[in-house]
Enzyme design. Sequence first.
Site, PDB file in Angstrom:
ATOM      1  N   LYS A  22       0.852  -1.208   0.000  1.00 38.13           N
ATOM      2  CA  LYS A  22       0.000   0.000   0.000  1.00 38.13           C
ATOM      3  C   LYS A  22       0.880   1.246   0.000  1.00 38.13           C
ATOM      4  CE  LYS A  22      -1.586   1.550   4.171  1.00 38.13           C
ATOM      5  NZ  LYS A  22      -1.278   2.944   4.484  1.00 38.13           N
ATOM      6  N   CYS A 117      -4.256  12.178  13.453  1.00 41.30           N
ATOM      7  CA  CYS A 117      -5.037  10.937  13.297  1.00 41.30           C
ATOM      8  C   CYS A 117      -4.866  10.188  14.619  1.00 41.30           C
ATOM      9  CB  CYS A 117      -4.535  10.123  12.116  1.00 41.30           C
ATOM     10  SG  CYS A 117      -3.012   9.289  12.447  1.00 41.30           S
ATOM     11  N   ARG A 398      -8.350  -0.515   4.984  1.00 41.87           N
ATOM     12  CA  ARG A 398      -7.524   0.527   4.359  1.00 41.87           C
ATOM     13  C   ARG A 398      -6.221  -0.054   3.851  1.00 41.87           C
ATOM     14  NH1 ARG A 398      -6.707   5.913   7.585  1.00 41.87           N
ATOM     15  NH2 ARG A 398      -5.444   6.095   5.725  1.00 41.87           N
TER      16      ARG A 398
HETATM   17  C1  EPZ Z   1       4.557   6.700   6.450  1.00 41.32           C
HETATM   18  O1  EPZ Z   1       3.794   7.729   7.052  1.00 41.32           O
HETATM   19  C2  EPZ Z   1       3.617   5.514   6.324  1.00 41.32           C
HETATM   20  N1  EPZ Z   1       2.492   5.876   5.453  1.00 41.32           N
HETATM   21  C3  EPZ Z   1       3.117   5.095   7.705  1.00 41.32           C
HETATM   22  O2  EPZ Z   1       2.328   3.944   7.529  1.00 41.32           O
HETATM   23  C4  EPZ Z   1       4.320   4.739   8.574  1.00 41.32           C
HETATM   24  O3  EPZ Z   1       3.879   4.416   9.870  1.00 41.32           O
HETATM   25  C5  EPZ Z   1       5.274   5.944   8.634  1.00 41.32           C
HETATM   26  O4  EPZ Z   1       5.662   6.327   7.292  1.00 41.32           O
HETATM   27  C6  EPZ Z   1       6.547   5.625   9.412  1.00 41.32           C
HETATM   28  O5  EPZ Z   1       7.202   4.545   8.826  1.00 41.32           O
HETATM   29  C7  EPZ Z   1       2.693   5.936   4.118  1.00 41.32           C
HETATM   30  O6  EPZ Z   1       3.786   5.674   3.615  1.00 41.32           O
HETATM   31  C8  EPZ Z   1       1.498   6.294   3.280  1.00 41.32           C
HETATM   32  P1  EPZ Z   1       6.613  10.008   8.559  1.00 41.32           P
HETATM   33  P2  EPZ Z   1       4.363   9.241   7.099  1.00 41.32           P
HETATM   34  O7  EPZ Z   1       6.469  11.288   7.817  1.00 41.32           O
HETATM   35  O8  EPZ Z   1       5.211   9.489   5.914  1.00 41.32           O
HETATM   36  C9  EPZ Z   1       7.126  13.265  11.928  1.00 41.32           C
HETATM   37  C10 EPZ Z   1       0.457   2.618   7.795  1.00 41.32           C
HETATM   38  O9  EPZ Z   1       0.083   2.003   8.790  1.00 41.32           O
HETATM   39  N2  EPZ Z   1       6.970  14.260  10.854  1.00 41.32           N
HETATM   40  O10 EPZ Z   1       7.735   9.084   8.198  1.00 41.32           O
HETATM   41  O11 EPZ Z   1       3.202  10.131   7.350  1.00 41.32           O
HETATM   42  C11 EPZ Z   1       5.841  12.480  12.178  1.00 41.32           C
HETATM   43  O12 EPZ Z   1       4.997  13.174  13.067  1.00 41.32           O
HETATM   44  C12 EPZ Z   1       0.944   4.036   7.920  1.00 41.32           C
HETATM   45  O13 EPZ Z   1       0.507   2.143   6.628  1.00 41.32           O
HETATM   46  C13 EPZ Z   1       7.108  15.608  11.152  1.00 41.32           C
HETATM   47  O14 EPZ Z   1       7.338  15.990  12.300  1.00 41.32           O
HETATM   48  O15 EPZ Z   1       5.267   9.181   8.394  1.00 41.32           O
HETATM   49  C14 EPZ Z   1       6.353  11.184  12.763  1.00 41.32           C
HETATM   50  O16 EPZ Z   1       6.545  11.355  14.151  1.00 41.32           O
HETATM   51  C15 EPZ Z   1       0.718   4.556   9.312  1.00 41.32           C
HETATM   52  N3  EPZ Z   1       6.950  16.527  10.161  1.00 41.32           N
HETATM   53  C16 EPZ Z   1       7.704  10.983  12.086  1.00 41.32           C
HETATM   54  O17 EPZ Z   1       8.058  12.259  11.513  1.00 41.32           O
HETATM   55  C17 EPZ Z   1       6.690  16.162   8.854  1.00 41.32           C
HETATM   56  O18 EPZ Z   1       6.582  17.050   7.974  1.00 41.32           O
HETATM   57  C18 EPZ Z   1       7.675   9.964  10.960  1.00 41.32           C
HETATM   58  O19 EPZ Z   1       6.586  10.309  10.120  1.00 41.32           O
HETATM   59  C19 EPZ Z   1       6.562  14.791   8.565  1.00 41.32           C
HETATM   60  C20 EPZ Z   1       6.707  13.853   9.576  1.00 41.32           C
END
Ligand code: EPZ
Length: 418
Positions: A22, A117, A398
């Site tokens: 996904k 979320c 999802r």
């Molecule tokens: C991706 O989300 C995945 N989703 C998530 O999978 C996964 O849990 C996550 O990466 C971590 O591996 C997709 O790829 C569609 P991040 P993403 O940006 O990109 C902080 C699932 O179950 N952050 O790597 O949204 C954030 O708050 C989903 O399939 C900022 O602070 O995660 C988090 O603490 C859930 N500012 C950390 O970085 C930003 O601009 C990692 O988030 C972006 C992120």
Amino acid sequence: MDKFRIRGGKPLSGTVTISGAKNSALPCLAASLLTAETVTLRNVPYVRDLITMRRLLEDLGCTVLVPELRTHRISAASVEQFEAPYELVKTMRASVLALGPLVARFGQARVSLPGGCAIGQRPIDLHLMALERMGARIEMQAGVVVATADRLKGADITFETVTVTGTENVMMAAALADGITHLYNAASEPEVVDLAELLIRMGARIEGAGTPTITITGVEALGGADHTIIPDRIETGTFIVAAAITGGALEITNCNPRHLLAVIDKLRTVGVTIDQTNDHKLEVAVSGRLKATDVTTAVYPGFPTDMQAQYMTLMTQAEGDSVITETIFENRFMHASELQRLGARIRVHGHSAYVHGPTPLTGAKLIASDLRASASLVLAGIAASGETWIDRVYHIDRGYEKIEEKLRSVGAEIERVK
Ligand code: EPZ
């Protein structure tokens, strides 16, 4: 709302086929916005988030043909509007992946702020910082990110936090920018590499995907491509745990073991037998007791946060005390209170959950809260004695393709109740 009704206690046995990832298919679909030519994606998982992404692309003016269930043929030749509306974004944060491509190709994008979320606040400040660094003008208008740019310029960007979709947005935006972009502290997840491979097939010039430093040399235009999505490493890990927690034995096909080495290594330490018969197949079995083992989630190639909930369920059946530490998201233990209702002994304190096992699980009525938490509840249900009901299974739809059918095909007593 659909519910799952599960009668647990049956060891699983048989063969499970893994679907496409996904979290690779989502950015790959978004990448089709970068060209007027047709992009063909194969092995796209049949899950809700991809249906949402398809709707988003169609709302933007793309044509998305689905010649067969898991093949998508996208043409963004006639994109005439550039907004990802709140109705879509609030159901799927990954809509933010339209931001980079729209600004890069059309010089404009309006994406509603995703909002938090269940698992955390999940800001997109790093996405926006990177686009500004590349010359985009970013404004906030009533909860909508309004980005405009003449032509993005290559820039040197360092992410203070590793962000998967942030890395993906920058790679897509930089592919059409004027000049070279160096991205430091980039995410190295397999899904990032898969997106880079698609972009390179489309004509992008990208080096270093899969390492913390990615260099993208912008080109004038990108073309079409034909690309097959990698297998879903989290679905693979989920089914390994399903075999282990029921004391069964599964053959898992169409997977890529190299993408979940940290998970396989950890589960072997716990006492799960995992043999790799070839590059795309695993044989999983359990011989003897499971041993409580600590885990700390980390960015790739560490133990993935998306496997933390499933692992916690397994630890309720392992002998001894284990400490599960979540370092990526601030609120990703909601499943703990649901597992306690089945009889699990778990204490959450800050970023760590303390699990004492083994504890017998007995069926109860549960409510799913987010995608991976729901998976952990299904795993608990197939292990518990008696009957377990799980409400709001749209969360699990999802990211898992017909999980109840796959589980039933290997002996689980689980059905979807409308
Ligand atoms: C991706 O989300 C995945 N989703 C998530 O999978 C996964 O849990 C996550 O990466 C971590 O591996 C997709 O790829 C569609 P991040 P993403 O940006 O990109 C902080 C699932 O179950 N952050 O790597 O949204 C954030 O708050 C989903 O399939 C900022 O602070 O995660 C988090 O603490 C859930 N500012 C950390 O970085 C930003 O601009 C990692 O988030 C972006 C992120």
